[in-house]
Design a protein around this motif. Structure first.
Motif, PDB file in Angstrom:
ATOM      1  N   ALA A   1       3.616  10.549   2.255  1.00 14.58           N
ATOM      2  CA  ALA A   1       3.241   9.420   2.189  1.00 14.58           C
ATOM      3  C   ALA A   1       3.058   8.547   3.054  1.00 14.58           C
ATOM      4  CB  ALA A   1       4.410   8.710   0.927  1.00 14.58           C
ATOM      5  N   VAL A   2       3.586   8.292   4.152  1.00 20.42           N
ATOM      6  CA  VAL A   2       2.598   7.897   5.749  1.00 20.42           C
ATOM      7  C   VAL A   2       1.955   8.747   5.864  1.00 20.42           C
ATOM      8  CG1 VAL A   2       3.638   7.772   7.063  1.00 20.42           C
ATOM      9  CG2 VAL A   2       5.354   7.520   5.784  1.00 20.42           C
ATOM     10  N   GLU A   3       1.576   9.613   5.369  1.00 23.47           N
ATOM     11  CA  GLU A   3       0.125  10.341   5.976  1.00 23.47           C
ATOM     12  C   GLU A   3      -0.925  10.411   5.654  1.00 23.47           C
ATOM     13  OE1 GLU A   3      -0.192  14.453   6.862  1.00 23.47           O
ATOM     14  OE2 GLU A   3       1.718  14.369   8.815  1.00 23.47           O
ATOM     15  N   ALA A   4      -0.734   9.744   4.086  1.00 16.71           N
ATOM     16  CA  ALA A   4      -1.441   9.110   3.146  1.00 16.71           C
ATOM     17  C   ALA A   4      -2.221   7.670   3.356  1.00 16.71           C
ATOM     18  CB  ALA A   4      -1.302   9.583   1.935  1.00 16.71           C
TER      19      ALA A   4
ATOM     20  N   GLN B   1       0.816  -1.298   0.308  1.00 19.34           N
ATOM     21  CA  GLN B   1       0.159  -0.085   0.062  1.00 19.34           C
ATOM     22  C   GLN B   1       0.600   1.393   0.184  1.00 19.34           C
ATOM     23  OE1 GLN B   1      -3.153   0.734   0.245  1.00 19.34           O
ATOM     24  NE2 GLN B   1      -3.489  -1.382  -0.561  1.00 19.34           N
ATOM     25  N   LEU B   2       2.041   1.122   0.872  1.00 23.55           N
ATOM     26  CA  LEU B   2       3.384   2.508   0.629  1.00 23.55           C
ATOM     27  C   LEU B   2       3.386   2.525  -0.131  1.00 23.55           C
ATOM     28  CD1 LEU B   2       3.885   4.964   2.149  1.00 23.55           C
ATOM     29  CD2 LEU B   2       6.470   3.440   2.825  1.00 23.55           C
ATOM     30  N   LEU B   3       3.685   1.547  -1.442  1.00 22.60           N
ATOM     31  CA  LEU B   3       4.480   1.275  -2.208  1.00 22.60           C
ATOM     32  C   LEU B   3       3.383   2.210  -3.385  1.00 22.60           C
ATOM     33  CD1 LEU B   3       6.847   1.047  -4.264  1.00 22.60           C
ATOM     34  CD2 LEU B   3       5.354  -1.251  -4.689  1.00 22.60           C
ATOM     35  N   GLU B   4       2.161   1.427  -3.598  1.00 24.64           N
ATOM     36  CA  GLU B   4       1.242   1.954  -4.401  1.00 24.64           C
ATOM     37  C   GLU B   4       0.837   3.979  -3.928  1.00 24.64           C
ATOM     38  OE1 GLU B   4      -0.548   1.026  -6.958  1.00 24.64           O
ATOM     39  OE2 GLU B   4       0.650  -0.639  -7.105  1.00 24.64           O
ATOM     40  N   THR B   5       1.060   3.900  -3.293  1.00 27.70           N
ATOM     41  CA  THR B   5       0.884   5.542  -2.420  1.00 27.70           C
ATOM     42  C   THR B   5       2.183   6.538  -3.453  1.00 27.70           C
ATOM     43  OG1 THR B   5      -0.047   4.819  -0.220  1.00 27.70           O
ATOM     44  CG2 THR B   5       0.754   7.456  -0.529  1.00 27.70           C
ATOM     45  N   TYR B   6       3.451   5.683  -3.222  1.00 31.22           N
ATOM     46  CA  TYR B   6       4.171   6.532  -3.467  1.00 31.22           C
ATOM     47  C   TYR B   6       4.300   6.611  -5.652  1.00 31.22           C
ATOM     48  CZ  TYR B   6       8.805   7.030  -0.043  1.00 31.22           C
ATOM     49  OH  TYR B   6       9.205   7.742   0.551  1.00 31.22           O
TER      50      TYR B   6
ATOM     51  N   SER C   1      14.568   7.365   2.418  1.00 29.09           N
ATOM     52  CA  SER C   1      14.602   6.502   1.596  1.00 29.09           C
ATOM     53  C   SER C   1      13.255   5.780   1.906  1.00 29.09           C
ATOM     54  CB  SER C   1      16.049   5.418   1.877  1.00 29.09           C
ATOM     55  OG  SER C   1      15.339   4.784   2.945  1.00 29.09           O
ATOM     56  N   PHE C   2      12.845   4.952   0.614  1.00 31.86           N
ATOM     57  CA  PHE C   2      11.771   4.101   1.060  1.00 31.86           C
ATOM     58  C   PHE C   2      11.907   3.072   2.213  1.00 31.86           C
ATOM     59  CE2 PHE C   2       9.000   0.254  -0.655  1.00 31.86           C
ATOM     60  CZ  PHE C   2       8.171   1.235  -0.795  1.00 31.86           C
ATOM     61  N   GLU C   3      12.850   2.151   2.029  1.00 36.90           N
ATOM     62  CA  GLU C   3      13.214   1.447   3.707  1.00 36.90           C
ATOM     63  C   GLU C   3      12.578   2.396   4.746  1.00 36.90           C
ATOM     64  OE1 GLU C   3      15.031   1.569   0.969  1.00 36.90           O
ATOM     65  OE2 GLU C   3      14.331  -0.252  -0.422  1.00 36.90           O
TER      66      GLU C   3
ATOM     67  N   ASP D   1      -8.625   1.147  -1.110  1.00 33.95           N
ATOM     68  CA  ASP D   1      -7.037   0.912  -1.588  1.00 33.95           C
ATOM     69  C   ASP D   1      -6.314   2.248  -2.573  1.00 33.95           C
ATOM     70  OD1 ASP D   1      -5.454  -0.631  -3.096  1.00 33.95           O
ATOM     71  OD2 ASP D   1      -6.550  -2.357  -3.436  1.00 33.95           O
ATOM     72  N   VAL D   2      -5.287   2.338  -2.328  1.00 36.15           N
ATOM     73  CA  VAL D   2      -4.571   3.658  -3.087  1.00 36.15           C
ATOM     74  C   VAL D   2      -4.931   3.113  -4.260  1.00 36.15           C
ATOM     75  CG1 VAL D   2      -2.720   4.683  -3.712  1.00 36.15           C
ATOM     76  CG2 VAL D   2      -3.741   4.516  -1.065  1.00 36.15           C
ATOM     77  N   ARG D   3      -4.650   1.741  -4.514  1.00 33.18           N
ATOM     78  CA  ARG D   3      -5.039   1.188  -6.363  1.00 33.18           C
ATOM     79  C   ARG D   3      -6.607   1.796  -6.996  1.00 33.18           C
ATOM     80  NH1 ARG D   3      -3.142  -4.884  -5.049  1.00 33.18           N
ATOM     81  NH2 ARG D   3      -4.672  -4.565  -3.795  1.00 33.18           N
ATOM     82  N   SER D   4      -6.587   1.989  -6.251  1.00 32.14           N
ATOM     83  CA  SER D   4      -8.886   1.773  -6.785  1.00 32.14           C
ATOM     84  C   SER D   4      -8.776   3.656  -7.153  1.00 32.14           C
ATOM     85  CB  SER D   4      -9.972   1.912  -5.800  1.00 32.14           C
ATOM     86  OG  SER D   4      -9.348   2.510  -4.623  1.00 32.14           O
ATOM     87  N   LEU D   5      -8.068   4.578  -6.610  1.00 27.89           N
ATOM     88  CA  LEU D   5      -7.467   5.953  -6.808  1.00 27.89           C
ATOM     89  C   LEU D   5      -6.890   6.325  -7.993  1.00 27.89           C
ATOM     90  CD1 LEU D   5      -6.329   6.953  -3.009  1.00 27.89           C
ATOM     91  CD2 LEU D   5      -8.657   7.487  -4.126  1.00 27.89           C
TER      92      LEU D   5
END
Length: 427
Positions: A61-64, A37-42, A120-122, A74-78
């Motif tokens: 990104a973390v807040e979103a 989900q965080l990857l999709e947000t990025y 970083s993303f990590e 689901d972030v992918r649905s946006l």
């Protein structure tokens, strides 16, 4: 592994090893979902995952990501970055407690990245995991206790219950926007005491720990209020070290066991004492601590902490948007009920007591892993994985994940029509 654990549980119950195996599986699938989900947000925000980004971008990104959990999105649905930012920007209208939660998220983010810039993303992923690890405890301290306190302030004669009229009046007049469930939904949730039909009451622990007060929903978990009764039962288990005990043993432990609202060293009273002996008389002189009658007895001993145990099959504790009746009461219905006046000479109604027994672990059987011990082990993994709310939901998700695949609630608004629908906070 999850399928094997479920099969063993169906056949002979769960041992400590089975619980550990299940907890590890749940931790993996929940954290993996958070990563995805965080990857999709990025991606939606147009941020690179293969190179560090500015600190404020990573925090956004973390807040979103957390916003999507609260809204069960689901972030992918946006469709676009604009859609994601619109959801994030309007979260305060849907979830009035967002400023407090945002401060919590920011503090956890800072604790993980330690002022680093760029991030970083990590690092952002670990920060999102830290938020998940601590979310349940933060919610208990900052939200669940506040809800209990608000209800105790309008409690009906120390019964662990609030008159439905007072419940709705607090929502209408005192800004308690959480107190909006419909009478039908409260009944289905198991949070409505109708032993006196003309004066229904909301059962404090059943409501606070109910499904309508869960947030942070995903495919694998909800974040729900942790029942204080779990810790009380765990103390009983450690002290008694058996699935059943004599009335005298139980009385000695409970009378000395304090809660947040009950003092230690109190006398349980003749009525509670006689009920305890009556339970024992039906079970060869001992009280099964995994039976419905003992759970009911605990509710009477700790009416604000321990839920009233309804008979199996008489309630349907589902999320507020899964219910087959209106989940939220209309303003007209709330006003109609809140305007009812109680007679000054109305009798004080005590807590109901029913004699139906349901025993989940027979006293004569080999000693099982204690119920509170199982809950404690799962909750340990849960707080490490966004405070697992309902194991049934998580098990379904775990099975889907292991097979190669891969609730409901949106937080409740202050009667606001966010996103075109009435929504409700589930804390």
């Amino acid at each position: 592994e999850a399928r094997a654990a479920v099969a063993r549980a169906s056949a002979s119950g769960m041992g400590a090893g089975d619980v550990a195996e299940l907890a590890a599986t749940l931790e993996f699938v929940v954290r993996d979902e958070a990563r995805r989900q965080l990857l999709e947000t990025y991606k939606k925000l147009g941020l690179r995952v293969d190179a560090p980004v500015r600190r404020e971008e990573a925090l956004l990104a973390v807040e979103a990501y957390v916003t999507s959990l609260l809204l069960k999105e689901d972030v992918r649905s946006l469709e676009s970055k604009e859609a994601l930012m619109e959801k994030h920007g309007s979260i305060g209208e849907v979830y009035p407690l967002w400023p407090r939660m945002q401060a919590f998220v920011q503090a956890e983010f800072e604790r993980e990245v330690r002022g680093g810039d760029p991030v970083s993303f990590e690092q952002a992923m670990r920060a999102s995991w830290v938020v998940g690890d601590d979310f349940g405890g933060w919610q208990k301290e900052n939200i669940c206790r506040d809800l209990t306190k608000s209800l105790v302030e309008i409690e009906d004669q120390g019964t662990g219950r609030v008159l439905l009229t007072a419940f709705y009046k607090a929502a209408l007049d005192d800004g308690k926007w959480q107190f909006q469930e419909s009478e039908g939904y409260l009944r289905q949730l198991g949070a409505l005491d109708e032993s006196n039909p003309g004066s229904p009451r909301v059962i404090i622990p059943n409501w606070v720990n109910g499904r309508s007060n869960c947030v942070g929903s995903s495919d694998f978990h909800d974040v729900c209020c942790v029942s204080e009764c779990d810790s009380l039962l765990a103390t009983l288990e450690r002290t008694l070290a058996a699935p059943a005990a004599s009335p005298a043993e139980i009385e000695a432990v409970v009378s000395a066991l304090p809660s947040s609202t009950a003092a230690a060293g109190r006398d349980i009273g003749d009525l509670q004492r006689s009920r305890l002996w009556a339970i024992a008389s039906a079970h060869e002189g001992v009280v099964p601590i995994y039976g419905r009658l003992f759970a009911q007895w605990l509710h009477h001993a700790y009416p604000r902490e321990c839920p009233y145990p309804h008979r199996a099959g008489t309630t349907k504790p589902v999320g507020i948007f899964e219910v087959d009746v209106a989940g939220l009461a209309s303003e007209e219905d709330m006003k109609a009920l809140a305007s009812r006046r109680q007679r000054r000479s109305a009798p004080v109604h005590s807590m109901p007591w029913s004699s139906e027994e349901e025993v989940f672990a027979e006293p004569g059987a080999s000693r099982p892993v204690g119920l509170a011990a199982v809950q404690g082990a799962v909750l340990l993994a849960a707080f490490a994985t966004m405070a697992l709310g309902y194991a049934r939901t998580a098990l379904r998700g775990a099975r889907r994940q292991l097979q190669g695949a891969g609730t409901e609630k949106k937080p409740r608004a202050r009667r606001a029509e966010a996103a075109g629908v009435q929504t409700g906070l589930e804390v």
